[in-house]
Design a protein around this motif. Structure first.
Motif, short mmCIF file in Angstrom:
data_model
loop_
_atom_site.label_atom_id
_atom_site.label_comp_id
_atom_site.label_asym_id
_atom_site.label_seq_id
_atom_site.Cartn_x
_atom_site.Cartn_y
_atom_site.Cartn_z
N ILE A 124 0.84 -1.20 0.00
CA ILE A 124 0.00 0.00 0.00
C ILE A 124 0.88 1.25 0.00
CG2 ILE A 124 -1.63 1.36 1.37
CD1 ILE A 124 -2.83 -1.33 2.31
N ASN B 189 0.91 3.54 -3.51
CA ASN B 189 0.24 4.83 -3.41
C ASN B 189 1.18 5.97 -3.04
OD1 ASN B 189 -2.82 4.06 -3.60
ND2 ASN B 189 -1.95 2.58 -2.16
N GLU C 22 -0.36 6.70 6.73
CA GLU C 22 -1.48 6.61 5.78
C GLU C 22 -1.62 5.20 5.23
OE1 GLU C 22 -3.06 8.49 1.55
OE2 GLU C 22 -1.86 9.77 2.89
N ARG D 158 -5.07 3.16 5.49
CA ARG D 158 -5.74 2.53 4.35
C ARG D 158 -5.97 1.04 4.60
NH1 ARG D 158 -5.00 5.07 -1.13
NH2 ARG D 158 -4.33 7.22 -0.81
N ALA E 286 -9.70 -0.63 4.81
CA ALA E 286 -10.06 -1.68 3.86
C ALA E 286 -10.46 -2.96 4.58
CB ALA E 286 -8.89 -1.95 2.91
N GLU F 21 -14.40 2.46 2.57
CA GLU F 21 -13.70 2.97 1.39
C GLU F 21 -12.85 4.16 1.80
OE1 GLU F 21 -14.71 4.66 -3.11
OE2 GLU F 21 -16.33 4.23 -1.70
N PHE F 22 -11.59 4.19 1.35
CA PHE F 22 -10.71 5.31 1.67
C PHE F 22 -11.06 6.48 0.75
CE2 PHE F 22 -6.92 7.92 1.13
CZ PHE F 22 -6.55 8.14 2.44
N LYS G 241 -10.00 10.33 0.16
CA LYS G 241 -8.89 11.21 0.51
C LYS G 241 -9.35 12.43 1.30
CE LYS G 241 -4.45 12.22 0.14
NZ LYS G 241 -3.40 11.36 0.73
N TYR H 126 -9.63 12.00 5.02
CA TYR H 126 -8.42 11.64 5.76
C TYR H 126 -7.69 12.91 6.15
CZ TYR H 126 -3.81 9.74 6.85
OH TYR H 126 -2.63 9.42 7.46
N TYR I 257 -9.52 10.18 10.44
CA TYR I 257 -10.43 9.81 9.35
C TYR I 257 -11.84 9.84 9.91
CZ TYR I 257 -12.29 7.58 5.16
OH TYR I 257 -12.98 7.34 4.00
#
Length: 708
Positions: A24, A28, A34, A38, A42, A47-48, A50, A53, A64
């Protein structure tokens, strides 16, 4: 009942978590915190997004958030450097809890003057204020205050005794009284074992419970003293707690193989959870929820008071979201709420034996309509997808045309009618290793091979959503490579160079996937690359900042960073070579490719380690197509890294975009063409280039190696 993954598998799942965290972070290009955020989201089916966050200053402990008219969720993430692996000895200490009071304090600002929070947190406060107004102004009177669940996710194994006491004191702070209305808090810790347990539940495909014991049945009580009783079917109400415990005990094994996996928390899921978290909702749940539909190998009916249905090899074909949402909501209930849930919440069950209807799969289609299916799953029964599944099976590869297809087939191949007479062993390599390929993953590799790596990376969601993209990949054969179209994806303008109604050959598609996977195996991970470079440069004892300065000047380190990010450029590069060498005849070269040296070993045994060893020791045949192409790709990459292009890469605001920009790909194409021209009159004095030198060109080499 709190279920845990079988202890014998804990180490494997821990390694899986560590690998996911690394992947991850690399894929990303995000910080360790982060990446951890994520992963947690998950794993818990969030669902992440942005914009939701928050990391940095003025976040007031809110890392978050998610907010709806029924409830809100706040996450606080406490990660650590996992570059050398997850530290199991790490514990939650009091300093990890200091943000919990800060979260409560900022929520008081809903009534007063706005606090100068960052953009994300300010948006959350505004959204929360709006949702609370709607909640309390609703004509439907609620029997519970507006709820906020606070998840404390720490990459640690347990609490110290002092931290445990402090966390429990925080949990006593249940209510916040505002002019707008009351807020009721629930606090949920998420530690390493919680993530491992969720991973186990979502991947269990055996009739073994969470203790590792063989067991293939569940017991369901009959509530409300009534049921519709037929020889092969029954309809009745059961305790929601019985379904919750079955899920905790077996995980996803209780869900019928042909049903999709859980989708990220949708509005429907949130509504189900809100009902379970309300006393009134729990009481009326049996009437307001659609219930579940379950098929089974057989069942025994209760014969007296207090007895239960014993259901053998249950398979829930409708209701996965219901049960998953019930399980998620239960964890957020306070002790009184859990007791009420156990006593008063029930669910309607429609139970059928597998032979109660001619084709039970029709039940799957007719009853799965509550939550939208992913576009990929909507295409899963298209003729070309079923055909691909069969064609790949002839190559001894299992083609996953829908979510969860392989675990489903593996659990009971007899139910997989489209692969009649195929067995799990047909796809097995060795102990616990299988030849499987995911169609979503494969479609990206194939699109890159055709010359559209940018779309493969950045427009992944459109592959199954947009007909234009789907048809181009699965039901068409372009006659030219994207490089000859300036890497611009315009299918409508390509009609003259596009054969529609002709699906691509599975062997060549599979080769494109091997090429992408080769990059991921051949190039060191970010952690390994850094460690190797620090050792080579003898800067291991320096501070991280000093290391970064030195590494930014080291071309070998930078080349590996770039190559790691270019995993889709390699299939595009090889695709260009093959299109230039064979033109329209490229579609008939897949079989020959899969018989060639290293590609043959990967195809048969997924043996990437052998390829790595060949390249490391320079012990390979001159006609090993994969090895030669890889070294040529690295050769061209080196020329870019040692040119002004590198400075542009360093200055790029978004390096992922720059890596797959037309500018970068055109430069790579130029280097390839220049290498081909050079070989026509001179030689590249490298071990790997013997075959190229002998053929006097890159494209002529491909023709020589892959000739009939």
């Amino acid at each position: 009942m709190i279920s845990k993954a079988p202890s014998i598998h804990r180490e494997n799942f821990l390694r899986l978590l560590n690998d996911e965290l690394q992947a991850i972070g690399e894929d990303n290009e995000v910080s360790p915190k982060e990446a951890y955020a994520r992963l947690v989201l998950a794993t818990l089916d969030y669902e992440f997004i942005k914009e939701q966050y928050s990391d940095g200053s003025r976040e007031f402990g809110i890392d978050y958030w998610d907010s709806s008219e029924e409830t809100s969720v706040i996450f606080q993430f406490k990660s650590t450097d996992f570059s050398k692996g997850i530290d199991e000895s790490r514990k939650v200490i009091p300093i990890h809890l200091t943000d919990l009071p800060r979260i409560r304090n900022i929520l008081k600002s809903i009534d007063g003057e706005p606090i100068k929070a960052n953009t994300s947190v300010s948006e959350f406060i505004n959204r929360l204020r709006h949702n609370m107004r709607r909640y309390y102004d609703s004509p439907v009177k609620h029997d519970e205050p507006y709820g906020i669940s606070i998840y404390l996710a720490v990459l640690a194994s347990s609490f110290t005794s002092q931290a445990q006491d402090e966390f429990e004191r925080n949990c006593e702070e249940l209510m916040l009284y505002l002019k707008l209305g009351q807020i009721k808090f629930s606090y949920i810790p998420i530690l390493i074992d919680d993530l491992i347990n969720e991973k186990w539940r979502s991947t269990n495909t055996e009739w073994r419970d969470c203790n590792g014991q063989k067991r293939n049945f569940i017991d369901l009580a009959v509530c409300k003293k009534s049921m519709i009783d037929e020889p092969k079917s029954c309809v009745f109400f059961t305790r929601a707690m019985d379904l919750f415990e079955s899920y905790q005990r077996f995980g996803y094994q209780i869900f019928e193989p042909n049903v999709r996996c859980a989708i990220p928390r949708s509005n429907v899921n949130k509504e189900i959870m809100a009902s379970v978290k309300s006393q009134h909702g729990r009481k009326d749940f049996c009437h307001l929820n659609n219930g579940i539909t379950m098929i089974c190998a057989g069942f025994k009916k209760p014969r007296g008071m207090g007895q239960k249905f014993r259901v053998t090899e249950p398979g829930i074909i409708n209701g996965l979201q219901t049960i998953k949402s019930i399980a998620d909501a239960y964890k957020e209930l306070d002790p009184a709420g859990k007791t009420d849930f156990e006593q008063n919440c029930s669910v309607m069950v429609r139970l059928h034996t597998r032979n109660s209807v001619k084709d039970y799969r029709e039940l799957v289609k007719s009853t799965n309509n509550q939550n939208p299916m992913q576009p990929r799953n909507l295409h899963s029964n298209d003729p070309e997808q079923i055909a691909f599944e069969r064609l790949f099976a002839e190559l001894n590869w299992f083609y996953e045309r829908k979510q969860g297809a392989w675990p489903a087939f593996k659990s009971n191949p007899r139910l997989w009618k489209s692969l009649a007479r195929k067995k799990v062993s047909d796809f097995q390599i060795g102990s616990g290793r299988f030849r499987t390929v995911d169609n979503e993953d494969l479609s990206q590799c194939w699109l890159a091979f055709l010359g559209f790596s940018e779309e493969a990376v950045h427009n992944r969601k459109e592959i199954f959503e947009k007909d234009e993209m789907y048809e181009f990949i699965f039901t068409s054969r372009p006659m030219v490579h994207g490089a000859d179209l300036d890497f611009e994806f315009r299918p409508r303008e390509m009609e003259s160079n596009l054969v529609r109604g002709s699906s691509p050959p599975p062997d060549l598609m599979l080769a494109s996937w091997f090429l992408r996977e080769s990059v991921r195996k051949l190039v060191p991970t970010a952690m390994a690359n850094r460690d190797e470079a620090c050792a080579r440069l003898k800067i291991g004892e320096k501070t991280r900042e000093e290391q970064d300065i030195a590494l930014a000047k080291d071309t070998e380190y930078l080349r590996n960073v770039i190559l790691r990010a270019w995993s889709y450029l390699f299939p595009e590069f090889v695709g260009l070579v093959l299109f230039r060498a064979f033109g329209e005849q490229v579609y008939y070269k897949g079989k020959k490719l899969l018989l060639n040296r290293s590609l043959a070993a990967i195809n048969k045994e997924r043996d990437f380690e052998g390829v790595i060893e060949k390249i490391r020791t320079e012990q390979y045949e001159n006609d090993d197509f994969l090895v030669v192409m890889w070294n040529l790709f690295v050769y061209c990459a080196d020329r870019l890294v040692n040119s002004p292009w590198l400075e542009s890469w360093k200055q790029a605001r978004n390096r992922t975009r720059f890596n797959y920009s037309a500018e970068t790909r055109k430069r790579l194409k130029q280097e390839l063409e220049e290498a081909d021209r050079y070989l026509s009159k001179d030689q590249i004095t490298r071990t790997w280039a013997v075959g190229l030198n002998r053929s006097k060109g890159v494209f002529s080499f491909a023709r020589e190696v892959l000739k009939p």
